[in-house]
Design a protein around this motif. Structure first.
Motif: not given
Length: 222
Positions: A70-79, A104-107
């Protein structure tokens, strides 16, 4: 474009370099997450770092060393990348490529997919920043290639980066010339090191003042 001018007679050296300040993404995480999460990636990180979340309690169903289905992580901007179980408490997201320097990343970590939690703790949002990539170029000296013929010289020194960089990318940033003629640069690199050695070959030393123009552009490495 940065540049070093090395005068062969007077040995004057002109160096230019940048001085950027690193500031991490400031996202306040609810202290209530400490009931479920022991640690997570934050602050300033390297462009080659993975992103980790360490749970307070082990997950017995965790398959250590295997990717998560399963995908547990998402990032802004995308990684782009894949998350793995490092142990029964640690989940590590491994990017497919280096993170962008200075970004800078938002996770967002979907805790609810692993544990039964109340509404405020279903998704943990946190931030981190990748350190700025800077170059420091040092001139160390000039030496003859033949002790019987001082007209042939080599100029040598070091380049230090603030973060990890691939040898190919670093080398592509540099050019050396003498009186408009391109000169060869020989490099020495150590795996994982941020210090790199350079030697400019085929330098001509004559009776009149000559100089080597060593220039670089760090756009290729961020």
């Amino acid at each position: 474009m940065k540049r070093i001018l090395v005068f062969l007679t007077s040995l004057l050296l002109f160096v230019g370099c940048g001085d950027d300040k690193n500031q991490a993404a400031q996202i306040v995480v609810d202290p209530g997450f400490s009931n479920y999460v022991n640690a997570f990636t934050s602050g300033v990180v390297s462009n080659s770092d993975n992103i980790k979340v360490v749970l307070l309690q082990p997950i017995q169903s965790a398959k250590v060393g295997e990717p998560l289905s399963e995908s547990l992580f998402s990032f802004e901007p995308e990684i782009e990348g894949q998350a793995y179980w490092v142990d029964q408490q640690t989940i590590e997201f491994r990017p497919h490529s280096k993170l962008k320097s200075g970004q800078a990343y938002k996770a967002t970590f979907q805790l609810e997919k692993l544990l039964e939690v109340t509404e405020p703790f279903k998704n943990m949002v946190f931030g981190f920043m990748v350190m700025h990539q800077n170059l420091t170029v040092n001139f160390q000296g000039i030496k003859p290639t033949d002790l019987k013929n001082f007209s042939k010289q080599e100029v040598f020194g070091t380049v230090r980066t603030s973060d990890v960089v691939s040898p190919i990318e670093l080398e592509s940033c540099f050019k050396a010339k003498q009186e408009g003629k391109s000169l060869n640069i020989i490099w020495t690199h150590k795996t994982g090191s941020k210090s790199h050695g350079y030697t400019i070959t085929n330098v001509v030393r004559g009776e009149k003042e000559k100089f080597i123009d060593l220039s670089w552009n760090g756009e290729n490495i961020g």
